[in-house]
Design an enzyme around this catalytic site. Structure first.
Site, PDB file in Angstrom:
ATOM      1  N   SER A  10       0.841  -1.197   0.000  1.00  0.00           N
ATOM      2  CA  SER A  10       0.000   0.000   0.000  1.00  0.00           C
ATOM      3  C   SER A  10       0.873   1.244   0.000  1.00  0.00           C
ATOM      4  O   SER A  10       1.634   1.485   0.947  1.00  0.00           O
ATOM      5  CB  SER A  10      -0.914   0.010   1.226  1.00  0.00           C
ATOM      6  OG  SER A  10      -1.489   1.295   1.354  1.00  0.00           O
ATOM      7  N   HIS A  35      -1.035  -1.174  -4.367  1.00  0.00           N
ATOM      8  CA  HIS A  35      -2.321  -0.783  -3.786  1.00  0.00           C
ATOM      9  C   HIS A  35      -2.301   0.729  -3.531  1.00  0.00           C
ATOM     10  O   HIS A  35      -1.367   1.259  -2.941  1.00  0.00           O
ATOM     11  CB  HIS A  35      -2.517  -1.557  -2.480  1.00  0.00           C
ATOM     12  CG  HIS A  35      -3.839  -1.388  -1.824  1.00  0.00           C
ATOM     13  ND1 HIS A  35      -4.965  -2.076  -2.226  1.00  0.00           N
ATOM     14  CD2 HIS A  35      -4.230  -0.626  -0.766  1.00  0.00           C
ATOM     15  CE1 HIS A  35      -5.983  -1.748  -1.438  1.00  0.00           C
ATOM     16  NE2 HIS A  35      -5.566  -0.859  -0.552  1.00  0.00           N
ATOM     17  N   ASP A  37      -4.558   3.879  -2.090  1.00  0.00           N
ATOM     18  CA  ASP A  37      -5.706   4.193  -1.240  1.00  0.00           C
ATOM     19  C   ASP A  37      -6.224   5.601  -1.486  1.00  0.00           C
ATOM     20  O   ASP A  37      -5.508   6.579  -1.277  1.00  0.00           O
ATOM     21  CB  ASP A  37      -5.309   4.060   0.234  1.00  0.00           C
ATOM     22  CG  ASP A  37      -5.070   2.608   0.623  1.00  0.00           C
ATOM     23  OD1 ASP A  37      -6.026   1.825   0.577  1.00  0.00           O
ATOM     24  OD2 ASP A  37      -3.919   2.262   0.949  1.00  0.00           O
ATOM     25  N   MET A  39      -8.818   8.314  -0.228  1.00  0.00           N
ATOM     26  CA  MET A  39      -9.671   8.668   0.923  1.00  0.00           C
ATOM     27  C   MET A  39     -10.168  10.090   0.746  1.00  0.00           C
ATOM     28  O   MET A  39      -9.396  10.975   0.361  1.00  0.00           O
ATOM     29  CB  MET A  39      -8.869   8.550   2.222  1.00  0.00           C
ATOM     30  CG  MET A  39      -8.249   7.185   2.436  1.00  0.00           C
ATOM     31  SD  MET A  39      -7.422   7.096   4.042  1.00  0.00           S
ATOM     32  CE  MET A  39      -6.666   5.466   3.936  1.00  0.00           C
ATOM     33  N   HIS A  68      -8.052   1.387  -4.298  1.00  0.00           N
ATOM     34  CA  HIS A  68      -9.040   1.143  -3.241  1.00  0.00           C
ATOM     35  C   HIS A  68      -9.726   2.472  -2.922  1.00  0.00           C
ATOM     36  O   HIS A  68      -9.119   3.367  -2.342  1.00  0.00           O
ATOM     37  CB  HIS A  68      -8.294   0.577  -2.016  1.00  0.00           C
ATOM     38  CG  HIS A  68      -9.154   0.359  -0.811  1.00  0.00           C
ATOM     39  ND1 HIS A  68      -8.619   0.085   0.444  1.00  0.00           N
ATOM     40  CD2 HIS A  68     -10.507   0.358  -0.643  1.00  0.00           C
ATOM     41  CE1 HIS A  68      -9.604  -0.067   1.309  1.00  0.00           C
ATOM     42  NE2 HIS A  68     -10.755   0.106   0.687  1.00  0.00           N
ATOM     43  N   MET A  70     -11.985   4.690  -0.931  1.00  0.00           N
ATOM     44  CA  MET A  70     -12.708   4.927   0.328  1.00  0.00           C
ATOM     45  C   MET A  70     -13.319   6.314   0.190  1.00  0.00           C
ATOM     46  O   MET A  70     -12.864   7.296   0.789  1.00  0.00           O
ATOM     47  CB  MET A  70     -11.733   4.835   1.511  1.00  0.00           C
ATOM     48  CG  MET A  70     -11.314   3.393   1.805  1.00  0.00           C
ATOM     49  SD  MET A  70      -9.760   3.260   2.702  1.00  0.00           S
ATOM     50  CE  MET A  70      -8.621   3.419   1.328  1.00  0.00           C
ATOM     51  N   MET A 139     -11.794  -6.070   4.815  1.00  0.00           N
ATOM     52  CA  MET A 139     -11.024  -5.135   5.629  1.00  0.00           C
ATOM     53  C   MET A 139     -10.758  -5.768   6.991  1.00  0.00           C
ATOM     54  O   MET A 139     -11.687  -6.248   7.653  1.00  0.00           O
ATOM     55  CB  MET A 139     -11.797  -3.816   5.823  1.00  0.00           C
ATOM     56  CG  MET A 139     -11.931  -2.947   4.575  1.00  0.00           C
ATOM     57  SD  MET A 139     -10.380  -2.432   3.800  1.00  0.00           S
ATOM     58  CE  MET A 139      -9.540  -1.558   5.138  1.00  0.00           C
ATOM     59  N   ASP A 177      -6.771  -6.399   3.980  1.00  0.00           N
ATOM     60  CA  ASP A 177      -6.140  -5.079   4.052  1.00  0.00           C
ATOM     61  C   ASP A 177      -6.293  -4.529   5.460  1.00  0.00           C
ATOM     62  O   ASP A 177      -7.411  -4.342   5.941  1.00  0.00           O
ATOM     63  CB  ASP A 177      -6.837  -4.159   3.025  1.00  0.00           C
ATOM     64  CG  ASP A 177      -6.232  -2.770   2.949  1.00  0.00           C
ATOM     65  OD1 ASP A 177      -5.202  -2.499   3.595  1.00  0.00           O
ATOM     66  OD2 ASP A 177      -6.817  -1.937   2.215  1.00  0.00           O
TER      67      ASP A 177
HETATM   68  C1  DX5 Z   1      -6.394   1.533   5.424  1.00  0.00           C
HETATM   69  C2  DX5 Z   1      -5.943   1.269   4.009  1.00  0.00           C
HETATM   70  C3  DX5 Z   1      -4.796   0.335   3.926  1.00  0.00           C
HETATM   71  C4  DX5 Z   1      -3.564   0.795   4.659  1.00  0.00           C
HETATM   72  C5  DX5 Z   1      -3.038  -0.413   5.352  1.00  0.00           C
HETATM   73  O1  DX5 Z   1      -7.652   2.067   5.444  1.00  0.00           O
HETATM   74  O2  DX5 Z   1      -6.996   0.748   3.211  1.00  0.00           O
HETATM   75  O3  DX5 Z   1      -4.502  -0.032   2.588  1.00  0.00           O
HETATM   76  O4  DX5 Z   1      -2.561   1.335   3.846  1.00  0.00           O
HETATM   77  O5  DX5 Z   1      -1.969  -0.039   6.156  1.00  0.00           O
HETATM   78  P1  DX5 Z   1      -1.258  -1.069   7.148  1.00  0.00           P
HETATM   79  O6  DX5 Z   1      -0.750  -2.205   6.321  1.00  0.00           O
HETATM   80  O7  DX5 Z   1      -0.170  -0.232   7.745  1.00  0.00           O
HETATM   81  O8  DX5 Z   1      -2.291  -1.493   8.154  1.00  0.00           O
HETATM   82 ZN    ZN Z   2      -6.475  -0.092   1.218  1.00  0.00          ZN
END
Ligand code: DX5
Ligand code: ZN
Length: 226
Positions: A10, A35, A37, A39, A68, A70, A139, A177
């Site tokens: 990620s 990956h 993310d 947000m 991903h 969010m 998740m 994840d």
């Molecule tokens: C959290 C993200 C993850 C995040 C995971 O909401 O979707 O992809 O980067 O981070 P770690 O591996 O540090 O828990």
């Molecule tokens: Zn993620």
């Protein structure tokens, strides 16, 4: 239990000022997917990057960009993520009233479709969408931040999702994840996960450690003590 385990580092844990180089270093270290993310500050309480950053990254690596989302809403941005070069788009069904339509829209733009289930979201939501998805993301933390602890109760849910996928007969990836490290990776893969997302565990120690970090996740073994 012989399915290969794919590792998707990620980029949330990467150095954002050097995102292209970080992505390249992870590819060179053996990452299968990257990956990414997204947000939006209201679907989850954090704000990160969007399609412009996906586009900027695209030419730096050849491996799939696993995006991903969010964020809510999703539908108005699907075309933009496709044009930016996203290979896979995973969304949360709570992001809008018509998750089946969103899945169709993503596929119509030539991307693979993922559906993400928060720890509190029942697997029945995914069951209704199995025909139209390529990946289910379980998740293992509440989404929004890297570095959180793996929620152990999710191991049972991963197992139930694995059985659901196997019964369906569809070639659907089961991704996890959140809080994935060599120990929790072993729990998740034993329960049936085949794609491991990890931020903290992949990016710790700087670029010279990335290959070993990935290898340890794949093997599901603890890091050697220093
Ligand atoms: C959290 C993200 C993850 C995040 C995971 O909401 O979707 O992809 O980067 O981070 P770690 O591996 O540090 O828990
Ligand atoms: Zn993620």
């Amino acid at each position: 239990m012989s399915r290969p385990t794919l590792i998707a580092p990620s980029l949330l844990s990467a150095d954002f000022a050097r995102l292209g180089e970080e992505a390249q270093a992870m590819q060179a270290a053996g990452a299968d997917w990257l990956h990414f993310d997204v947000m939006d500050g209201h679907f989850v309480p954090n704000l990160t990057l969007g399609p412009m950053a996906v586009k900027a990254l695209r030419s730096w690596v050849q491996i799939p960009l696993d995006v991903h989302l969010m964020m809510a809403p999703v539908d108005p941005f699907v075309a933009e993520f496709a044009a930016a070069g996203a290979d896979r788009l995973t969304f949360h069904p709570e992001a809008g009233p018509h998750p089946h339509r969103t899945a169709q829209l993503i596929r119509s733009h030539g991307m693979r479709v993922g559906i993400a289930l928060n720890p509190g979201t029942p697997i029945a939501v995914a069951e209704e969408l199995l025909d139209g998805v390529d990946l289910i993301l379980a998740m293992t933390v509440n989404p929004g931040f890297g570095g959180q602890a793996f929620i152990e109760q999710m191991v049972n849910k991963i197992g139930r999702l694995r059985r659901l996928i196997d019964v369906s007969g569809h070639p659907i990836h089961l991704q996890v994840d959140g809080g994935i490290n060599p120990q929790t990776a072993a729990l998740a893969t034993a329960a049936g996960a085949d794609v491991l997302v990890a931020g903290t565990a992949c990016f710790s120690g700087g670029a010279q450690a990335y290959a070993a970090n990935i290898d340890r996740l794949r093997a599901g073994s603890p890091a050697p003590s220093a």
